[in-house]
Design a protein around this motif. Sequence first.
Motif, short mmCIF file in Angstrom:
data_model
loop_
_atom_site.label_atom_id
_atom_site.label_comp_id
_atom_site.label_asym_id
_atom_site.label_seq_id
_atom_site.Cartn_x
_atom_site.Cartn_y
_atom_site.Cartn_z
N HIS A 1 0.83 -1.21 0.00
CA HIS A 1 0.00 0.00 0.00
C HIS A 1 0.86 1.26 0.00
CE1 HIS A 1 -3.11 -2.90 1.22
NE2 HIS A 1 -3.94 -2.03 0.67
N SER A 2 0.37 2.28 -0.65
CA SER A 2 1.08 3.55 -0.77
C SER A 2 0.98 4.36 0.52
CB SER A 2 0.48 4.37 -1.92
OG SER A 2 -0.85 4.73 -1.60
N LYS A 3 1.74 5.45 0.56
CA LYS A 3 1.71 6.35 1.72
C LYS A 3 0.32 6.99 1.85
CE LYS A 3 3.97 10.33 3.77
NZ LYS A 3 4.95 11.40 3.61
N SER A 4 -0.30 7.33 0.73
CA SER A 4 -1.63 7.94 0.79
C SER A 4 -2.67 6.95 1.29
CB SER A 4 -2.04 8.50 -0.58
OG SER A 4 -2.11 7.47 -1.54
N ALA A 5 -2.50 5.67 0.96
CA ALA A 5 -3.42 4.65 1.47
C ALA A 5 -3.28 4.53 2.99
CB ALA A 5 -3.15 3.31 0.80
N ARG A 6 -2.05 4.60 3.46
CA ARG A 6 -1.81 4.52 4.91
C ARG A 6 -2.39 5.73 5.63
NH1 ARG A 6 1.93 0.39 5.88
NH2 ARG A 6 2.88 -0.39 3.98
N GLU A 7 -2.32 6.89 5.01
CA GLU A 7 -2.90 8.09 5.60
C GLU A 7 -4.43 8.00 5.61
OE1 GLU A 7 -1.25 11.24 3.27
OE2 GLU A 7 0.74 11.05 4.19
N LEU A 8 -5.00 7.45 4.55
CA LEU A 8 -6.45 7.29 4.45
C LEU A 8 -6.99 6.35 5.53
CD1 LEU A 8 -9.05 7.87 2.82
CD2 LEU A 8 -8.45 5.91 1.38
N MET A 9 -6.18 5.39 5.91
CA MET A 9 -6.60 4.43 6.94
C MET A 9 -6.99 5.11 8.24
SD MET A 9 -3.76 1.44 6.53
CE MET A 9 -4.11 0.78 8.14
N GLN A 10 -6.31 6.19 8.57
CA GLN A 10 -6.55 6.85 9.85
C GLN A 10 -8.00 7.33 9.98
OE1 GLN A 10 -4.21 6.27 12.01
NE2 GLN A 10 -3.14 5.40 10.25
N ASP A 11 -8.65 7.62 8.86
CA ASP A 11 -10.05 8.06 8.88
C ASP A 11 -10.98 6.95 9.34
OD1 ASP A 11 -9.17 10.48 7.89
OD2 ASP A 11 -9.68 9.99 5.80
N TYR A 12 -10.54 5.71 9.22
CA TYR A 12 -11.40 4.57 9.52
C TYR A 12 -11.04 3.88 10.85
CZ TYR A 12 -12.76 5.28 4.70
OH TYR A 12 -13.23 5.84 3.54
N CYS A 13 -10.01 4.38 11.53
CA CYS A 13 -9.57 3.76 12.78
C CYS A 13 -10.60 4.03 13.88
CB CYS A 13 -8.21 4.31 13.19
SG CYS A 13 -7.53 3.49 14.64
N ILE A 14 -11.05 2.97 14.53
CA ILE A 14 -12.04 3.10 15.60
C ILE A 14 -11.50 2.67 16.96
CG2 ILE A 14 -14.04 2.89 14.08
CD1 ILE A 14 -14.24 -0.07 15.01
N GLY A 15 -10.28 2.13 16.99
CA GLY A 15 -9.71 1.70 18.26
C GLY A 15 -8.50 0.83 18.06
N GLU A 16 -8.09 0.19 19.14
CA GLU A 16 -6.92 -0.68 19.10
C GLU A 16 -7.29 -2.08 19.54
OE1 GLU A 16 -3.71 1.01 21.31
OE2 GLU A 16 -3.56 2.75 20.02
N LEU A 17 -6.45 -3.02 19.14
CA LEU A 17 -6.63 -4.40 19.54
C LEU A 17 -6.22 -4.54 21.00
CD1 LEU A 17 -7.50 -7.03 18.15
CD2 LEU A 17 -5.10 -7.52 17.76
#
Length: 134
Positions: free
Chosen positions: A64-80
């Motif tokens: 995955h690209s850097k932009s994909a990794r940045e986009l992930m943060q919008d969907y983070c709801i918590g931690e394991l």
Amino acid sequence: MPTLTKLYSLQEASEHNTKEDCWVVIDGKVYDVTTYLDEHPGGDDVLLAATGKDATDDFEDAGHSKSARELMQDYCIGELDPSPLVIPELEIFTKNQPTDFADKFMEVTMQYWAVPVAVVGISVVASLLYLRKK
């Protein structure tokens, strides 16, 4: 004031495994990617296949690209939840179970004595019929 991070177990995250409710776990973080399924360049099947497990290796293998990794943060709801899973101990042997081969063999033989008796009986009848025809 620091923000509190919600902790989720892998079991809880794995229960969200449909197109209507899809969570994935990557690098110890839980992501609700339900609204992103239709936009994912690899298709929704890729994300749905990543549910129910830690998908970090799958994510890294895809490159995955850097932009994909940045986009992930919008969907983070918590931690394991890092606490170890509690696995109950299972009793493998009962107190009445025979421990050596001879005892086990005798137990099986006593339970299924009808099979060898039937084989011997059929053999005797077949022999008598064969001899009678001669």
